[in-house]
Design an enzyme around this catalytic site. Structure first.
Site, PDB file in Angstrom:
ATOM      1  CG  ASP A 193       1.673  -0.995   1.608  1.00 11.25           C
ATOM      2  OD1 ASP A 193       2.846  -1.445   1.271  1.00 11.25           O
ATOM      3  OD2 ASP A 193       1.828  -0.793   2.863  1.00 11.25           O
ATOM      4  CG  HIS A 231       6.684  -2.560  -5.570  1.00  9.21           C
ATOM      5  ND1 HIS A 231       7.129  -1.649  -6.589  1.00  9.21           N
ATOM      6  CD2 HIS A 231       6.389  -1.781  -4.692  1.00  9.21           C
ATOM      7  CE1 HIS A 231       7.154  -0.283  -6.260  1.00  9.21           C
ATOM      8  NE2 HIS A 231       6.700  -0.285  -4.895  1.00  9.21           N
TER       9      HIS A 231
HETATM   10  P1  GDP Z   1       2.649  -1.563  -3.731  1.00  9.01           P
HETATM   11  O1  GDP Z   1       3.832  -1.548  -2.794  1.00  9.01           O
HETATM   12  O2  GDP Z   1       1.991  -0.345  -4.114  1.00  9.01           O
HETATM   13  O3  GDP Z   1       2.989  -2.487  -5.050  1.00  9.01           O
HETATM   14  O4  GDP Z   1       1.557  -2.538  -3.049  1.00  9.01           O
HETATM   15  P2  GDP Z   1       1.910  -3.970  -2.301  1.00  9.01           P
HETATM   16  O5  GDP Z   1       2.341  -4.925  -2.986  1.00  9.01           O
HETATM   17  O6  GDP Z   1       2.523  -3.489  -0.951  1.00  9.01           O
HETATM   18  O7  GDP Z   1       0.329  -4.254  -1.541  1.00  9.01           O
HETATM   19  C1  GDP Z   1      -0.770  -4.048  -2.372  1.00  9.01           C
HETATM   20  C2  GDP Z   1      -1.367  -5.405  -2.161  1.00  9.01           C
HETATM   21  O8  GDP Z   1      -2.686  -5.296  -3.071  1.00  9.01           O
HETATM   22  C3  GDP Z   1      -0.751  -6.752  -2.632  1.00  9.01           C
HETATM   23  O9  GDP Z   1      -1.156  -7.890  -1.539  1.00  9.01           O
HETATM   24  C4  GDP Z   1      -1.287  -6.929  -3.858  1.00  9.01           C
HETATM   25  O10 GDP Z   1      -1.287  -8.308  -4.363  1.00  9.01           O
HETATM   26  C5  GDP Z   1      -2.740  -6.570  -3.898  1.00  9.01           C
HETATM   27  N1  GDP Z   1      -3.506  -6.057  -5.025  1.00  9.01           N
HETATM   28  C6  GDP Z   1      -3.188  -5.196  -5.749  1.00  9.01           C
HETATM   29  N2  GDP Z   1      -4.242  -4.841  -6.517  1.00  9.01           N
HETATM   30  C7  GDP Z   1      -5.510  -5.582  -6.163  1.00  9.01           C
HETATM   31  C8  GDP Z   1      -6.795  -5.525  -6.298  1.00  9.01           C
HETATM   32  O11 GDP Z   1      -7.288  -4.762  -7.282  1.00  9.01           O
HETATM   33  N3  GDP Z   1      -7.427  -6.462  -5.677  1.00  9.01           N
HETATM   34  C9  GDP Z   1      -6.971  -7.223  -4.385  1.00  9.01           C
HETATM   35  N4  GDP Z   1      -7.803  -7.954  -3.921  1.00  9.01           N
HETATM   36  N5  GDP Z   1      -5.916  -7.058  -4.180  1.00  9.01           N
HETATM   37  C10 GDP Z   1      -4.904  -6.385  -4.845  1.00  9.01           C
END
Ligand code: GDP
Length: 427
Positions: free
Chosen positions: A13, A41
């Site tokens: 995440d 993701h």
């Molecule tokens: P992944 O599995 O690594 O792709 O990550 P997830 O999607 O599970 O979780 C990442 C969360 O952080 C999601 O809710 C994204 O929309 C959010 N996100 C990603 N980059 C940023 C950021 O720079 N700032 C904020 N506030 N949210 C972010």
């Protein structure tokens, strides 16, 4: 020409989906190489918000060829549903190829996952119940079904019968369930074969050719370094390797093809499911960070479970970057910390015997470890509109540089919001 692996340096995440979607603008191929539908993701772009579980994060770019490699746990139902959702929400049909050698997650993998978690009760590992552990167990026990097996009824029946012999003993004797019949499973699985038919091909040949012709390829990982079965917080790990070292294997490329390893690192810590999490916060402090985190709070993209949260953990992240072999870091969610007057950063652990260490301990010594913090000034300003390092407040720049020095890997990208455009490139 480049082959970049995008991996998580933490517990998952970290924002790999967003980073892959951003970098896909310059890529010809985006490849998933391990894991299954057990993590999501999150991607926010002009089409809206999506939590992709099976599809590679390049599916929003029509010019990108998306590939599901042989190392993936292929969940056909989730894949079909995701393709349908994209269509319903106006996304042009993605270019997608799926490895003939990818193995499929079977209905009984999910069943066993659930039954075992229920049996374990309080001792469970916090599985997302998508059948991933039973799937990989079968794969390595040579009982799995490859996608290409779904077209030969006789072969399929024989493979299923072989797998079910011992499973039915467990179902009846351990779980008190009815046994399963291979005959009954075959028609459903052959339907899956028809659904997969337009996409199945020899993706290894495809990617080798692409790499030789100099195409830009992204290999997209699921979950993070600390969930790796060999190097992570075993047994609270996942069942496939989450490391960049496995990427060429799971994708079907030569190891020497990889040119870059981009570790995605979160500006604070979050962790879904059970297992040791040294920097875990509790009470109001945790609730506030959880509420402000990510794009809509820190809740699991697949399960909706509240994520456990904590401050940045340099001990775990340095180790995560090391086992990934990170050549560069994307630091995400920096904007989330804007509410703090001072920001704790965990720089060392104190172990049960009083030793203070900066090295990430083995699971047996991790449970009792306590975090040691250093404190940095906060910046108390929104970062969402910053597009260059110079536009960041001085305290935010110091935070990035402090983390960079602690983990020893250059931070080339800083994400200041969930949207595609909220990215700072720092070359
Ligand atoms: P992944 O599995 O690594 O792709 O990550 P997830 O999607 O599970 O979780 C990442 C969360 O952080 C999601 O809710 C994204 O929309 C959010 N996100 C990603 N980059 C940023 C950021 O720079 N700032 C904020 N506030 N949210 C972010």
């Amino acid at each position: 020409m480049s082959v970049t692996v995008i991996v998580g340096a933490n517990w998952g995440d970290e924002g790999k989906g967003k980073m892959t979607d951003v970098l896909a603008a310059q890529a010809a191929y985006v490849v998933r190489y391990q894991g299954g539908s057990n993590a999501g993701h999150t991607i926010i772009n002009d089409y809206g918000k999506f939590a992709l579980q099976m599809l590679p994060s390049g599916v929003f770019r029509p010019e990108v060829h998306n590939v599901i490699g042989p190392g993936v746990a292929l969940d056909v139902e989730t894949l079909t549903r995701e393709l349908q959702t994209l269509q319903e929400r106006g996304v042009p049909a993605p270019r997608l190829s799926i490895a003939e050698r990818a193995q499929v997650v079977l209905p009984y993998h999910r069943l066993f996952d659930r039954l075992e978690e229920e049996r374990l009760g309080d001792r469970s590992f916090g599985s997302t119940r998508r059948g991933i552990a039973p799937f990989y167990a079968d794969k390595y026990a040579k009982l799995g079904i490859q996608a290409a097996d779904l077209y030969d009824e006789r072969r399929l029946l024989q493979r299923l019968e072989q797998a079910l012999e011992s499973k039915n003993v467990l179902l009846e004797q351990l779980y008190g369930q009815e046994p399963l019949s291979a005959d009954r499973l075959v028609p459903e699985l052959m339907t899956w074969g028809e659904q997969l038919r337009p996409y199945l091909r020899d993706t290894t040949a495809l990617l080798h050719e692409a790499q030789q012709s100099g195409a830009t390829i992204l290999l997209e990982s699921q979950l993070g370094a600390l969930r790796d079965p060999d190097h992570g917080i075993y047994p609270f790990s996942t069942s496939s390797s989450t490391l960049a070292g496995f990427a060429p294997v799971g994708a079907g490329l030569p190891p020497y093809a990889v040119t870059d390893i981009l570790a995605v690192v979160k500006a604070y810590s979050s962790c879904v499911g059970a297992g040791p999490f040294v920097v875990e916060l509790a009470g109001a402090e945790a609730e506030e960070l959880r509420r402000r985190g990510g794009d809509a709070g820190e809740y699991g993209a697949v399960t909706g479970r509240p994520r456990r949260v904590g401050w940045f953990d340099a001990v775990a992240t340095r180790y995560g970057c090391k086992i990934q072999g990170a050549t560069q870091v994307a630091l995400t969610n920096l904007d989330v910390l804007s509410y703090l007057d001072r920001i704790p950063v965990c720089t060392a652990y104190e172990l049960a015997d009083g030793t203070v260490t900066e090295q990430f301990p083995v699971s047996a010594r991790l449970e009792q470890a306590q975090p040691r913090y250093e404190y940095l000034d906060g910046w108390r300003t929104e970062l969402a509109d910053a597009r260059s390092f110079d536009e960041l407040p001085a305290a935010a720049q110091r935070y990035v540089e402090f983390i960079e020095a602690l983990i020893g890997v250059v931070v080339t990208h800083i994400s200041v919001g969930p949207r595609r455009d909220q990215i700072i490139r720092r070359d």
